[in-house]
Design a protein around this motif. Structure first.
Motif, PDB file in Angstrom:
ATOM      1  N   HIS A   1     -16.704   2.620  15.461  1.00  0.00           N
ATOM      2  CA  HIS A   1     -17.385   1.314  15.419  1.00  0.00           C
ATOM      3  C   HIS A   1     -18.406   1.192  16.556  1.00  0.00           C
ATOM      4  O   HIS A   1     -18.394   0.230  17.330  1.00  0.00           O
ATOM      5  CB  HIS A   1     -16.365   0.176  15.484  1.00  0.00           C
ATOM      6  CG  HIS A   1     -15.347   0.215  14.378  1.00  0.00           C
ATOM      7  ND1 HIS A   1     -15.680  -0.079  13.069  1.00  0.00           N
ATOM      8  CD2 HIS A   1     -14.023   0.526  14.379  1.00  0.00           C
ATOM      9  CE1 HIS A   1     -14.586   0.043  12.315  1.00  0.00           C
ATOM     10  NE2 HIS A   1     -13.586   0.409  13.081  1.00  0.00           N
TER      11      HIS A   1
ATOM     12  N   SER B   1     -21.150  -1.865  17.551  1.00  0.00           N
ATOM     13  CA  SER B   1     -20.764  -3.044  18.333  1.00  0.00           C
ATOM     14  C   SER B   1     -20.183  -2.664  19.691  1.00  0.00           C
ATOM     15  O   SER B   1     -19.574  -3.493  20.360  1.00  0.00           O
ATOM     16  CB  SER B   1     -19.739  -3.884  17.554  1.00  0.00           C
ATOM     17  OG  SER B   1     -18.576  -3.116  17.288  1.00  0.00           O
TER      18      SER B   1
ATOM     19  N   THR C   1     -17.608   5.892   8.740  1.00  0.00           N
ATOM     20  CA  THR C   1     -18.918   6.150   8.135  1.00  0.00           C
ATOM     21  C   THR C   1     -18.945   7.401   7.255  1.00  0.00           C
ATOM     22  O   THR C   1     -19.997   7.761   6.739  1.00  0.00           O
ATOM     23  CB  THR C   1     -20.033   6.255   9.207  1.00  0.00           C
ATOM     24  OG1 THR C   1     -19.781   7.361  10.067  1.00  0.00           O
ATOM     25  CG2 THR C   1     -20.119   4.975  10.011  1.00  0.00           C
TER      26      THR C   1
ATOM     27  N   LEU D   1     -19.436  -6.153   5.175  1.00  0.00           N
ATOM     28  CA  LEU D   1     -19.514  -4.825   5.784  1.00  0.00           C
ATOM     29  C   LEU D   1     -20.790  -4.117   5.381  1.00  0.00           C
ATOM     30  O   LEU D   1     -21.124  -4.038   4.192  1.00  0.00           O
ATOM     31  CB  LEU D   1     -18.305  -3.973   5.361  1.00  0.00           C
ATOM     32  CG  LEU D   1     -18.335  -2.508   5.809  1.00  0.00           C
ATOM     33  CD1 LEU D   1     -18.164  -2.425   7.324  1.00  0.00           C
ATOM     34  CD2 LEU D   1     -17.266  -1.693   5.101  1.00  0.00           C
TER      35      LEU D   1
ATOM     36  N   ARG E   1     -23.841  -3.181  12.557  1.00  0.00           N
ATOM     37  CA  ARG E   1     -23.272  -4.467  12.936  1.00  0.00           C
ATOM     38  C   ARG E   1     -23.218  -5.398  11.735  1.00  0.00           C
ATOM     39  O   ARG E   1     -24.129  -5.432  10.921  1.00  0.00           O
ATOM     40  CB  ARG E   1     -24.119  -5.113  14.034  1.00  0.00           C
ATOM     41  CG  ARG E   1     -23.931  -4.478  15.404  1.00  0.00           C
ATOM     42  CD  ARG E   1     -24.722  -5.196  16.465  1.00  0.00           C
ATOM     43  NE  ARG E   1     -24.580  -4.536  17.755  1.00  0.00           N
ATOM     44  CZ  ARG E   1     -25.282  -4.842  18.836  1.00  0.00           C
ATOM     45  NH1 ARG E   1     -26.200  -5.804  18.757  1.00  0.00           N
ATOM     46  NH2 ARG E   1     -25.091  -4.208  19.963  1.00  0.00           N
TER      47      ARG E   1
ATOM     48  N   GLN F   1     -16.864  -4.475  13.539  1.00  0.00           N
ATOM     49  CA  GLN F   1     -18.297  -4.190  13.500  1.00  0.00           C
ATOM     50  C   GLN F   1     -19.098  -5.315  14.157  1.00  0.00           C
ATOM     51  O   GLN F   1     -20.250  -5.537  13.837  1.00  0.00           O
ATOM     52  CB  GLN F   1     -18.754  -3.984  12.059  1.00  0.00           C
ATOM     53  CG  GLN F   1     -18.210  -2.729  11.396  1.00  0.00           C
ATOM     54  CD  GLN F   1     -18.674  -1.442  12.074  1.00  0.00           C
ATOM     55  OE1 GLN F   1     -17.888  -0.538  12.315  1.00  0.00           O
ATOM     56  NE2 GLN F   1     -19.962  -1.339  12.386  1.00  0.00           N
TER      57      GLN F   1
END
Length: 371
Positions: free
Chosen positions: A96, A99, A119, A239, A244, A270
Motif C-alpha cells: 500500500h 498512502s 497490485t 478501490l 490512493r 489506500q
C-alpha cells in the motif's frame, strides 16, 4: 532461496504469511524457510507444526531479516523494521505504498525489491487481494452492526429490525469484491441495502444475484449525498489498484447524517475514501473515532481480527507465486506468471508501478529485471 517469515508487529495483527502445507511445498523444492518463534500462534499454528513441515524456527526477528533473501509477510513493514532493509532483498507482502511515502522512501533508498500483493493483476482482477477483500467486506457489516448499538456509542439500531420496525438502511459505495461481500452479509442480515457504483455491469450482476433485495444507484455526487444522508450504516469500498483511494464521501455529507450513525472505510489501507478518514487509520485497539456525532471505523487490517480464517485464505492465494520466485528466480517467475510484473512496485532504487509513482511524486521507471 532462503525465505524468512517474521512475526507481524502491527497492532493486533494476528495473521502469519504462511501455513505448514506451504512450508512443506517450499522445502520440498530445496528452499530454506526461516520462521520467527511464535509467528503463527495467533493463527492457531505452533512452532512444532512448522518444524514438522520442514521450517527452521528462529528466536530473533533480526536473524530472519538478516539471513533471508526474501521476506514473506502479511502487512507492510513497520518503522522498527526499516533498519533491516538492504539492496537486493525481496519483500513479498501487502505494501500500500501510495498512502505511505515514508515506506516508499526507505524501499527506494535501500534498493529493496518490493512486491505488493495488492497490485498483482490477472485480467484486471486482483487475485492476491481478493481473499482479504472478501473477508473485509463481510466483517465491515459485522463491525458496523456492532457500532450501531448503544453500548458501542451508536444510535441503538438492530440491523435487521423486527416485525413492525424498519431494518437499518445500509449504503455500500462500490460494487467490487468488498462491496459484493458486504452486500451479501447485509442482505443476509435483513437490512435495507443500497449499492452505488459507476460500473453498470457490476450493479446489474448484484441486482441479478439479489433480485428485489437491494437498490442499485449510479455513483455520482448527488446520488452519494442523498444515500449517505439517509443511511444508518455506510460502507465505503472504493478501490483503484495500487493508487490512493478517492474521497467520494465528503465532510458536508457526514454533517447531514444523524448522531450515532456509522461509517466503515474499508479503503483505509489506500489512504481512506472519505474526507474525514483520509490519512487517519485506526487500529483494532482503538477502532473508531467520532466526528459530527458519526462513528468512523477505519481499521487498516480488518482481516487480522479473524486470523485463523485469514491466514489460510492468504497463504492459499500467495504460495504459488512465492514458490515460483524461490524456485525460478524473479525474472523467470515473471516470465511464467506475467501478472507478477505489476506487483513489483520498487526495484533497484526506482518506483516501477505507475500509480504509486504518481501518488508519491517519484519518477516512474519501467521494470527491467536483470538476467
Amino acid at each position: 532461496m532462503i525465505i524468512g517469515i517474521p512475526k507481524e508487529i502491527k497492532d493486533q495483527e494476528s495473521r502469519v504469511a504462511i501455513i505448514p502445507g506451504a512450508v512443506a511445498e517450499l522445502v520440498k523444492s530445496n528452499n530454506k524457510v526461516l520462521i520467527e518463534t511464535g509467528a503463527g500462534v495467533a493463527s492457531g499454528i505452533s512452532d512444532d507444526d512448522y518444524r514438522q513441515a520442514g521450517a527452521e524456527i528462529c528466536d530473533k526477528a533480526s536473524d530472519i531479516w538478516q539471513k533471508a533473501e526474501m521476506i514473506y509477510k502479511v502487512k507492510e513493514p513497520m518503522k522498527e523494521e526499516y533498519k533491516y532493509f538492504r539492496p537486493g532483498l525481496i519483500l513479498y507482502t501487502y505494501l500500500h505504498l501510495a498512502s505511505n511515502e515514508e515506506l516508499t522512501d526507505e524501499l527506494i533508498k535501500n534498493e529493496v525489491t518490493g512486491i505488493a500483493l495488492e497490485t498483482v493483476q490477472v485480467d484486471g482482477k486482483l487475485p492476491l487481494l481478493r481473499p482479504m477483500s472478501e473477508i473485509a467486506g463481510r466483517m465491515a457489516v459485522q463491525e458496523g452492526a456492532q457500532y450501531l448499538t448503544k453500548p458501542k456509542g451508536g444510535r441503538g439500531i438492530l440491523l435487521q429490525g423486527v416485525p413492525g420496525v424498519r431494518p437499518a438502511n445500509v449504503v455500500i459505495v462500490g460494487a467490487g469484491t468488498v462491496g459484493t461481500a458486504a452486500t451479501r452479509i447485509a442482505v443476509g442480515m435483513g437490512a435495507r441495502v443500497t449499492v452505488l457504483d459507476v460500473n453498470i455491469d457490476a450493479l446489474t450482476e448484484l441486482h441479478n444475484i439479489f433480485p428485489d433485495k437491494i437498490e442499485t444507484l449510479y455513483s455520482n455526487p448527488l446520488n452519494i449525498e442523498e444515500a449517505v444522508r439517509n443511511a444508518d450504516l455506510v460502507i465505503s469500498t472504493v478501490l483503484i489498484p495500487g493508487a490512493r483511494a478517492p474521497q467520494l464521501i465528503k465532510e458536508e455529507m457526514v454533517k447531514q447524517m444523524k448522531e450515532g450513525y456509522v461509517i466503515v472505510d474499508v479503503a483505509i489501507d489506500q489512504g481512506g475514501s472519505t474526507d474525514l478518514t483520509k490519512g487517519r487509520p485506526t487500529s483494532h485497539s482503538q477502532p473508531t473515532f467520532v466526528e459530527y456525532g458519526v462513528i468512523h471505523y477505519a481499521v487498516a487490517n480488518i482481516p487480522g481480527a479473524v486470523a485463523m480464517t485469514s491466514t489460510y485464505a492468504l497463504s492459499n492465494a500467495t504460495t504459488r507465486y512465492a514458490k515460483a520466485i524461490c524456485d525460478l528466480g524473479l525474472r523467470r517467475a515473471c516470465e511464467r506468471f506475467p501478472e507478477l510484473i505489476k506487483g513489483i512496485n520498487t526495484y533497484k532504487g526506482f518506483v516501477t508501478y505507475e500509480p504509486v509513482a504518481k501518488d508519491t511524486d517519484y519518477e516512474y521507471r519501467q521494470l527491467n529485471i536483470d538476467q
